[in-house]
Scaffold this active site. Structure first.
Site, mmCIF file in Angstrom:
data_model
loop_
_atom_site.group_PDB
_atom_site.id
_atom_site.type_symbol
_atom_site.label_atom_id
_atom_site.label_comp_id
_atom_site.label_asym_id
_atom_site.label_seq_id
_atom_site.Cartn_x
_atom_site.Cartn_y
_atom_site.Cartn_z
ATOM 1 N N LYS A 130 20.350 31.147 25.643
ATOM 2 C CA LYS A 130 19.581 32.339 26.027
ATOM 3 C C LYS A 130 19.993 33.501 25.122
ATOM 4 O O LYS A 130 20.929 33.381 24.345
ATOM 5 C CB LYS A 130 19.893 32.701 27.484
ATOM 6 C CG LYS A 130 19.720 31.542 28.459
ATOM 7 C CD LYS A 130 18.874 31.949 29.623
ATOM 8 C CE LYS A 130 18.638 30.832 30.635
ATOM 9 N NZ LYS A 130 18.220 29.554 30.084
ATOM 10 N N CYS A 131 19.297 34.654 25.271
ATOM 11 C CA CYS A 131 19.664 35.853 24.524
ATOM 12 C C CYS A 131 21.082 36.248 24.935
ATOM 13 O O CYS A 131 21.419 36.098 26.102
ATOM 14 C CB CYS A 131 18.744 37.006 24.858
ATOM 15 S SG CYS A 131 17.048 36.686 24.424
ATOM 16 N N PRO A 132 21.907 36.757 24.045
ATOM 17 C CA PRO A 132 21.559 37.075 22.646
ATOM 18 C C PRO A 132 21.835 35.929 21.683
ATOM 19 O O PRO A 132 21.636 36.083 20.495
ATOM 20 C CB PRO A 132 22.505 38.244 22.343
ATOM 21 C CG PRO A 132 23.744 37.893 23.105
ATOM 22 C CD PRO A 132 23.284 37.188 24.360
ATOM 23 N N TYR A 187 13.683 29.000 25.834
ATOM 24 C CA TYR A 187 13.777 30.312 26.478
ATOM 25 C C TYR A 187 12.650 31.202 25.947
ATOM 26 O O TYR A 187 12.677 31.638 24.795
ATOM 27 C CB TYR A 187 15.162 30.900 26.191
ATOM 28 C CG TYR A 187 15.424 32.218 26.867
ATOM 29 C CD1 TYR A 187 15.373 32.319 28.247
ATOM 30 C CD2 TYR A 187 15.717 33.349 26.114
ATOM 31 C CE1 TYR A 187 15.609 33.525 28.873
ATOM 32 C CE2 TYR A 187 15.954 34.564 26.735
ATOM 33 C CZ TYR A 187 15.905 34.649 28.112
ATOM 34 O OH TYR A 187 16.136 35.849 28.720
#
Ligand code: SF4
Ligand code: SF4
Ligand code: SF4
Lengths: 74, 283
Positions: free
Chosen positions: A14-16, A41
């Site tokens: 997922k981010c980041p 994602y």
């Protein structure tokens, strides 16, 4: 041909981290090279799309079950 | 005996604490921005006169609690000298809130922080408006600065055109659209406009530039509020260009000033007269 294809499997990321792992490879794509990214994602898919847009890359997008395959080339 | 400067008190930004020897000093940050030198000064004051901490308000301001009544004039002068703005309370137009806007956020369609500054110059603390009026500006429909929870809320939107010949049917736009407004039919993007909220993602993301931005502007919502009588603002004006935003808000506040009863906020006023009645007067 295959040695010019770089693969990144970011499923589950997922981010980041999705951005951290893709930023440099995307910026470094050279003429004739292909970067294949597997990702699940959605917000990151959008960010990568925007990077491709910014760097004028050709772009393919394919949904495979619960993830997508992005293919970027110059 | 402490000498109280009543003129200074009238400028606002002072809140009586539960313990009546102390007040909270409210500082306003237009569009939530605090420059670092001011931040340092605020910290210094909290350390010297308060209890070494500050609070962040939901209106993107900062409050310094535990200021002694006796120190009030001194502290206010220190803030003034540093160019730090006093907050508003009572029946006035409050600090204009804004999301980070296009200079920081990739979704931003406008630099809302600059627009907030202009609105602040035009409306902040206007004595004519004898009602608590909160204004918030956001740079895309994600609405991070909660525009529909404010008396007047601005939401940026982007209109677009589709060039079918450029679309490869890659499906990216369909994937990222939160509103599920796009489907890929026969290898082409097909949009259902009723579902689109003009967020601007398509034109800013399509790798083949098949979507072209046409016009951008603000939807203006009125009558939102939080608190015990919480309600969401309703759409009063559609796609107002940036250059006409001040006039549009002026129209809304004029109706309020001319027709509202004492103490009636925009939300209560609109609930009494009816939204359609209000809308006719701002057209
Ligand atoms: S409202 Fe939109 S532009 Fe503003 S911070 Fe949120 S996502 Fe970004
Ligand atoms: S992202 Fe662009 S090219 Fe891909 S389907 Fe949407 S409009 Fe077509
Ligand atoms: S502009 Fe409309 S169609 Fe495109 S992502 Fe936003 S809501 Fe969806």
């Amino acid at each position: 041909m295959s040695d010019k294809t770089k693969k990144l499997d970011l499923r589950g990321e997922k981010c980041p981290f999705t951005l951290i792992h893709t930023r440099e490879p995307i910026e470094q794509i050279k003429e004739g090279e292909i970067l294949e990214i597997l990702i699940d994602y959605v917000p990151a898919i959008e960010t990568i799309g925007q990077l491709a847009f910014k760097h004028n890359l050709k772009f393919d997008f394919e949904r495979i079950d619960d993830y997508v395959k992005l293919t970027l080339r110059k | 005996m402490t000498k109280i400067d009543y003129d200074d008190l009238k400028r606002g930004g002072i809140i009586q604490q539960r313990d009546s020897d102390y007040v909270i000093l409210r500082i306003r940050n237009i569009a939530g921005r605090v420059d670092s030198d001011n931040l340092a000064k605020i910290g210094e004051i909290a350390e010297k006169y308060g209890k070494g901490y500050v609070r962040c308000t939901t209106m993107q301001g900062i409050e310094i609690p535990w200021i002694k009544f006796d120190d009030l004039s001194k502290v206010r002068k220190e803030l003034d000298d540093a160019g730090i703005l006093h907050g508003a309370c009572g029946p006035r137009v409050r600090t204009i809130m804004s999301c980070p806007g296009s200079s920081l956020c990739k979704y931003g369609l406008f630099d809302t922080t600059k627009i907030a500054k202009k609105l602040d110059d035009a409306f902040f603390g206007k004595e004519k408006i004898k009602h608590k009026t909160k204004i918030s500006v956001t740079a895309c429909p994600n609405s991070c600065a909660l525009p529909r929870a404010h008396d007047i809320g601005l939401i940026a939107r982007l209109d677009m055109e589709f060039d079918e010949s450029k679309c490869t049917g890659c499906g990216l736009c369909a994937e990222i659209c939160k509103r599920k407004a796009i489907e890929i039919v026969d290898k082409k993007a097909t949009i259902t406009w009723e579902k689109c909220n003009y967020c601007g993602k398509c034109p800013n993301t399509c790798p083949f530039k098949a979507w072209k931005a046409t016009r951008r502007g603000f939807d203006i919502y009125v009558g939102g509020r939080m608190g015990g009588e919480a309600q969401l603002g309703q759409l009063a004006m559609h796609f107002v260009p940036e250059t006409e935003v001040i006039d549009a808000i002026q129209k809304c506040t004029d109706v309020l000033v001319n027709h509202a009863k004492d103490g009636e906020r925009l939300s209560t006023f609109i609930n009494r007269v009816g939204f359609e009645w209000f809308k006719e007067r701002i057209e």
